[in-house]
Motif scaffolding. Structure first.
Motif, PDB file in Angstrom:
ATOM      1  N   GLY A 195     -16.547  58.660  62.474  1.00 43.83           N
ATOM      2  CA  GLY A 195     -16.467  56.733  62.558  1.00 43.83           C
ATOM      3  C   GLY A 195     -15.264  56.397  61.554  1.00 43.83           C
ATOM      4  N   LYS A 196     -14.181  57.139  61.387  1.00 41.88           N
ATOM      5  CA  LYS A 196     -13.252  55.993  60.759  1.00 41.88           C
ATOM      6  C   LYS A 196     -12.090  55.733  61.683  1.00 41.88           C
ATOM      7  N   VAL A 197     -11.529  53.919  61.803  1.00 38.83           N
ATOM      8  CA  VAL A 197     -10.078  53.823  62.506  1.00 38.83           C
ATOM      9  C   VAL A 197      -8.519  54.729  62.123  1.00 38.83           C
ATOM     10  N   LEU A 198      -8.585  55.333  62.293  1.00 37.33           N
ATOM     11  CA  LEU A 198      -6.835  55.693  61.692  1.00 37.33           C
ATOM     12  C   LEU A 198      -5.837  56.353  63.111  1.00 37.33           C
ATOM     13  N   ASP A 199      -5.206  56.802  61.787  1.00 38.60           N
ATOM     14  CA  ASP A 199      -3.635  56.984  62.814  1.00 38.60           C
ATOM     15  C   ASP A 199      -3.335  57.992  63.310  1.00 38.60           C
ATOM     16  N   GLN A 200      -2.660  58.284  64.633  1.00 37.47           N
ATOM     17  CA  GLN A 200      -2.602  59.874  65.182  1.00 37.47           C
ATOM     18  C   GLN A 200      -1.230  59.572  66.267  1.00 37.47           C
ATOM     19  N   TYR A 201      -0.500  60.566  65.650  1.00 37.89           N
ATOM     20  CA  TYR A 201       0.348  61.069  66.837  1.00 37.89           C
ATOM     21  C   TYR A 201       0.728  61.089  67.760  1.00 37.89           C
ATOM     22  N   ALA A 202       1.516  59.732  67.997  1.00 41.01           N
ATOM     23  CA  ALA A 202       0.973  60.327  70.013  1.00 41.01           C
ATOM     24  C   ALA A 202       3.190  59.937  70.421  1.00 41.01           C
ATOM     25  N   PHE A 203       3.188  60.171  70.870  1.00 41.40           N
ATOM     26  CA  PHE A 203       4.322  61.354  71.302  1.00 41.40           C
ATOM     27  C   PHE A 203       5.258  59.255  71.838  1.00 41.40           C
TER      28      PHE A 203
END
Length: 374
Positions: free
Chosen positions: A170-178
């Motif tokens: 439910g929270k907008v967070l950052d995610q690693y994406a190449f």
């Protein structure tokens, strides 16, 4: 984005496109050295804070009357009863670290009703009570059930990640994406979290192999042979310096956890090599569960050491590769067969991912294989 290394890494990084990536390859890398002898805690210091929910003073440095850190069956056992850490005597830079991690059964307040949690802290410097009264100033490779490989800032500075927004619980967070834009995360203790690309953990009770590669102010996180996070240019604005060196610290954080086979080898840099790997297929289509397909990798250049694979894309962790024992050195003219499978499928829904190969200096350039389900 990618990078150019010169000598032992300049203070600033030059980001260029993958097609223009310049390479140096270290062959062979330094020898592995054990940081833990499997029998005692020689070479390590421990620091513990007070019991949760009390006003007692911290137990402090190398005072462990509750035996939070012990050796059991060739592993360091952290009981989790107190928050704290066990750290190496020495500082390290430019290295490849690997260790095995397995959860125990016990959980303690205030983590008795949450996911089991611990962590690998690196580039760690004093004071011992810097973060949460028990951890060194550092960067963290998160070790938490279902989320091994996330990044946390523990005061060593912010970093630049290829990352994109993702909704987690439910929270907008950052995610690693190449292939995402390169952005700098927050610089705050307990903040600046960047989620790993996918879940490549083994079931509870099994050992997970956790690897960390540091190259100057850059780092790569590898879980069970899969790259899951990548960061560049860790920087501490308070002292106007990049973060490139420090101790290694393992956490006790409310859950019983075991650490074993803790090994490190230095990364060195040699003159530029001719790096040329190719795949016999650029796309694997119609992948379905229980019917794996093979892609053959051929080395047409100088010898290269491979350390991991990367399955990138939103559906990357829905695929698996039958991995060779890493590190794997591939000589000129040699081939490597990788068996690729889809874990599960959803009728009427096709998923895709991209497969890459990793060396200690980053991904192999100009080599990608697209994976697609039926």
């Amino acid at each position: 984005m990618s990078f150019r290394f010169i000598g032992r890494i300049a203070c600033s990084l030059l980001f260029i496109s993958l097609s223009q990536l310049a390479w140096t390859q270290s062959l062979p890398a330094g020898r592995w050295t054990s940081l833990f002898n499997g029998k005692s805690l020689a070479g390590w210091d421990m620091y513990l804070r007070q019991p949760e929910g009390t006003n007692q003073p911290p137990y402090g440095l190398n005072n462990d009357p509750l035996h939070v850190f012990t050796v059991a069956d060739g592993a360091i056992r952290a009981s989790g009863q107190l928050w704290g850490g066990i750290s190496t005597w020495h500082e390290y830079d430019n290295y490849h670290l690997r260790l095995d991690v397995r959860w125990g059964t016990k959980k303690w307040y205030p983590s008795d009703s949450t996911r089991r949690d611990a962590g690998l802290l690196y580039h760690a410097t004093g004071p011992y009570s810097f973060a949460y009264n028990c951890w060194l100033r550092s960067s963290e490779l998160q070790i938490q059930e279902g989320e091994i490989g996330d990044f946390f800032g523990v005061g060593a500075g912010s970093a630049e990640f290829p990352m994109q927004p993702v909704t987690v619980r439910g929270k907008v967070l950052d995610q690693y994406a190449f292939d995402a834009p390169l952005r700098r995360n927050a610089d705050a203790v307990g903040s600046g979290r960047v989620y790993r690309s996918g879940n490549f953990e083994r079931p509870h009770g099994q050992w997970n192999t956790v690897e960390l590669i540091t190259r100057g102010a850059d780092a790569v996180y590898i879980i069970n042979g899969y790259v899951v996070n990548r960061l560049f240019n860790t920087y501490r604005p308070a002292i106007h310096q990049q973060t490139t060196r420090g101790k290694i610290q393992l956490q006790s954080e409310g859950a019983e956890v075991y650490y074993r086979q803790i090994q490190l080898r230095p990364i060195s840099y040699a003159s530029p090599q001719s790096l040329s790997l190719s795949a016999d297929k650029t796309t694997l289509t119609d992948l379905i569960p229980d019917k794996p397909q093979t892609v053959r990798i051929t080395n047409r250049g100088d010898a290269v050491e491979l350390v991991a694979v990367e399955l990138s894309g939103p559906a990357g962790d829905q695929f698996r590769v039958k991995l060779p024992p890493f590190p794997r050195r591939l000589k000129r003219g040699e081939t490597l067969d990788l068996l690729v499978m889809l874990l599960s499928d959803t009728p009427g829904k096709s998923v895709t991912a991209t497969l890459r190969l990793e060396t200690v200096l980053g991904p192999v350039p100009d080599l990608t294989v697209t994976l697609q389900s039926r």
